[in-house]
Design an enzyme around this catalytic site. Structure first.
Site, mmCIF file in Angstrom:
data_model
loop_
_atom_site.group_PDB
_atom_site.id
_atom_site.type_symbol
_atom_site.label_atom_id
_atom_site.label_comp_id
_atom_site.label_asym_id
_atom_site.label_seq_id
_atom_site.Cartn_x
_atom_site.Cartn_y
_atom_site.Cartn_z
ATOM 1 N NE ARG A 55 -2.236 -1.327 3.710
ATOM 2 C CZ ARG A 55 -1.612 -0.418 4.431
ATOM 3 N NH1 ARG A 55 -1.688 0.702 4.402
ATOM 4 N NH2 ARG A 55 -1.016 -1.158 5.585
ATOM 5 C CE LYS A 196 -6.086 -3.126 5.828
ATOM 6 N NZ LYS A 196 -6.175 -4.451 5.514
ATOM 7 C CG HIS A 215 -6.621 -3.875 10.809
ATOM 8 N ND1 HIS A 215 -5.373 -4.074 11.026
ATOM 9 C CD2 HIS A 215 -6.898 -4.788 9.780
ATOM 10 C CE1 HIS A 215 -4.719 -4.478 10.191
ATOM 11 N NE2 HIS A 215 -5.565 -5.191 9.384
ATOM 12 C CB SER A 233 0.798 -5.636 8.063
ATOM 13 O OG SER A 233 1.011 -6.566 7.064
ATOM 14 C CE LYS A 237 -4.840 -8.037 10.541
ATOM 15 N NZ LYS A 237 -3.395 -7.827 10.504
ATOM 16 C CB THR A 238 -4.501 -14.014 7.391
ATOM 17 O OG1 THR A 238 -4.998 -12.867 7.038
ATOM 18 C CG2 THR A 238 -4.806 -15.249 6.429
ATOM 19 C CG ASP A 252 -7.566 -7.257 7.163
ATOM 20 O OD1 ASP A 252 -6.457 -7.583 7.979
ATOM 21 O OD2 ASP A 252 -7.642 -6.283 6.281
ATOM 22 N NE ARG A 317 -0.656 -9.419 1.760
ATOM 23 C CZ ARG A 317 -1.083 -8.830 3.201
ATOM 24 N NH1 ARG A 317 -2.200 -9.625 3.512
ATOM 25 N NH2 ARG A 317 -0.241 -8.178 3.767
#
Ligand code: ATP
Ligand code: MN
Length: 530
Positions: A55, A196, A215, A233, A237-238, A252, A317
């Protein structure tokens, strides 16, 4: 559904462009391949390479108007831009886009029908359209029949701004306009901007209705107990929410209403660099499946993905619809959380692998939002280092962190959820000396916490952060539970812990005035005796 005769974008002044409305997966593969955006891996996924591989938070601006002027926290990542700048770029962009081929997806952000927004996502790249199809909430045919967009996103990567005349920072820009309910983006092919940008919109809108935007990933156990996993990041989380023994709610972004939590998305966006098929079988499978978008993954000579290849970026990704995960919660909506986990990947190796937070520490840690920055997800970051990002997501939180923290604190109090801090980062020494916590150990710690197994064990307090550490956890060696025990050089540990405690205090200075004394009192103590 494809080529339409009248333009569904005429309100934007786009009349001539070739428009593909709500194209499906097969169609988007064909377009992406025809347009040279990517190739089909022999295992199935559409594989694309992008100019930017992360990003561009410094190029995201919010239009300052009556709605945002007093409600947005104009610090850090939230920078204002004039309505005139937006209007000027929009005009140029639509003229540019009118000469091209465009893809339109009509989708929702939010699985809760009372909270969702309808979004018209207009993209130049076919692969972005597939990304959006995978990542957003897909409407039913009935919902599509009378779809009316609340928001429009116009994303044209080949359109670059001219900073000298257009009033933005670089050729890349992401401009959010709450008055016009529009996001315009140019100069970046990184697909994550699509999700995002809308996340930021939800994060601004929901608190005004008493809904906490977060988030975080979320899953739910057999007995209906919901767990949230907050974290910046690369903190897990994932990885940790994709747990075969629990149903995945989402990957997410979530909202917490008066009735429980709901996913903003309809898909997942997983890091896949050096993915281990044994440790992460669910996510690995998505890299071998038709319909997945694989971003910046290099293919081997035989056309299969090489997940170990980081030559394009560390931030490779996989973007796939949530249905690709076996065990999911139908509708991606569930009740109130029983447990909340703050994930951090502490490169200093100081924070315990698992600790329990008091309500004050919860607010303190939430506002601090600490982790080590893992190279790759943001442009220009090549070395790890400490980072503090309020609410575990400062680049996407338009309001003051204190506003989100108070909303969270109230929800935690009302629900009686237990809050844990989990360090998925380094153990036994800092980055370079110690090693990263094993995913197996982290999973065992989390299972013990979620399963209530820690309700009956004793906890001890470590001195610097005053965190409560369980004295035993099934399946995890005792010596990793207390970080000081895991370091051979205790003096080095104490010094590093003091250093990190000081960093926490320095970072928190700018928030002290905005929180209660009890929260400030819960700050780490660099002068504590070990
Ligand atoms: P983002 O917000 O960018 O999507 P995320 O929080 O979802 O980030 P993950 O995609 O889960 O982060 O990334 C965690 C990475 O760290 C994965 O590559 C995973 O394999 C790796 N990892 C190593 N050790 C651990 C651990 N103990 N727990 C969780 N993840 C770990
Ligand atoms: Mn993730």
């Amino acid at each position: 559904m494809s080529l339409t005769t009248h333009s569904p974008l005429s309100d934007l002044g786009i009349h001539r462009a070739t428009i593909h409305l709500n194209p499906g997966v097969d169609e988007l593969y064909a377009h992406a391949i025809r347009l040279g955006e990517g190739v089909r891996a022999t295992t199935g996924p559409l594989t694309v390479h992008t100019d930017k591989t992360g990003r561009s938070p410094k190029d995201r601006f919010i239009v300052e108007d009556d709605q945002t002027r007093d409600a947005v926290w104009w610090e850090g990542f939230n920078r204002p831009i004039g309505q005139d700048v937006f209007d000027g770029l929009l005009k140029k962009m639509t003229q540019y886009a009118d000469e091209r081929e465009l893809f339109v997806q009509q989708v929702f952000a939010g699985t809760d029908k009372t909270q969702r927004i309808a979004v018209r996502m207009v993209t130049e790249m076919a692969y972005h359209s597939l990304f959006i199809h995978n990542m957003f909430v897909r409407p039913t045919p009935e919902e599509l029949a009378d779809f009316e967009a609340d928001w429009t996103v116009l994303n044209i990567p080949s359109f670059k701004a001219d900073p000298a005349v257009d009033g933005v920072r670089t050729g890349t820009f992401i401009l959010v306009n709450f008055g016009k309910k529009m996001i315009i983006a140019g100069g970046t092919q990184y697909a994550g901007e699509n999700k995002k940008g809308i996340f930021s919109v939800m994060n601004f809108l929901l608190p005004a209705r008493g809904v906490m935007p977060m988030h975080c990933s979320a899953n739910v156990g057999e007995g209906g107990d919901v767990a949230l996993f907050f974290g910046l990041s690369g903190t897990g989380k994932t990885t940790l929410s994709a747990d075969p023994s629990r149903k995945l709610i989402g990957d997410d972004e979530h909202g917490w209403t008066d009735t429980g939590v709901f996913n903003f998305e309809g898909g997942c966006y997983a890091k896949v660099i050096r993915l281990n098929p044994q440790a992460e079988p669910d996510i690995y499978r998505t890299t071998q499946t038709y319909g997945t978008v694989l971003e910046n993954v290099v293919l081997k000579a035989d056309g299969t993905p090489d997940l170990d290849d980081d030559s394009l970026t560390e931030n490779t990704r996989s973007a796939y619809p949530i249905e690709q995960i076996d065990n999911i919660q139908p509708g991606s909506i569930a009740g109130h959380p029983r447990n909340i986990i703050f994930l951090t990947a502490d490169a200093f190796g100081v924070l315990p692998p698992l600790s329990r937070l008091t309500p004050e520490q919860t607010m303190y840690q939430f506002i601090s939002g600490f982790t080590a920055k893992i190279p790759g997800t943001e442009e220009g970051v090549t070395e790890p280092g400490p980072t503090f990002s309020a609410c575990f997501g400062a680049p996407f939180m338009p309001r003051h962190p204190g506003e989100y923290a108070r909303l969270l604190a109230k929800k935690v109090q009302d629900s009686g959820a237990t809050v844990w801090l989990v360090n998925t980062g380094w153990s036994g020494g800092m980055y370079g000396q110690g090693k990263r916590m094993s995913i197996g150990h982290t999973r065992a710690l989390i299972h013990a916490a979620l399963g209530g197994e820690l309700d009956s064990v004793e906890f001890e307090r470590e001195p610097f952060f005053n965190l409560e550490i369980p004295s035993e956890v099934p399946g995890v060696p005792r010596e990793v539970l207390n970080p000081r025990d895991a370091w051979t050089d205790k003096t080095a540990y104490d010094e590093t812990a003091r250093k990190l405690a000081r960093m926490f205090r320095d970072n928190f200075q700018r928030f002290e005035a905005g929180v209660e004394q009890s929260v400030t009192d819960s700050m780490p103590d660099p002068d504590a005796q070990s």
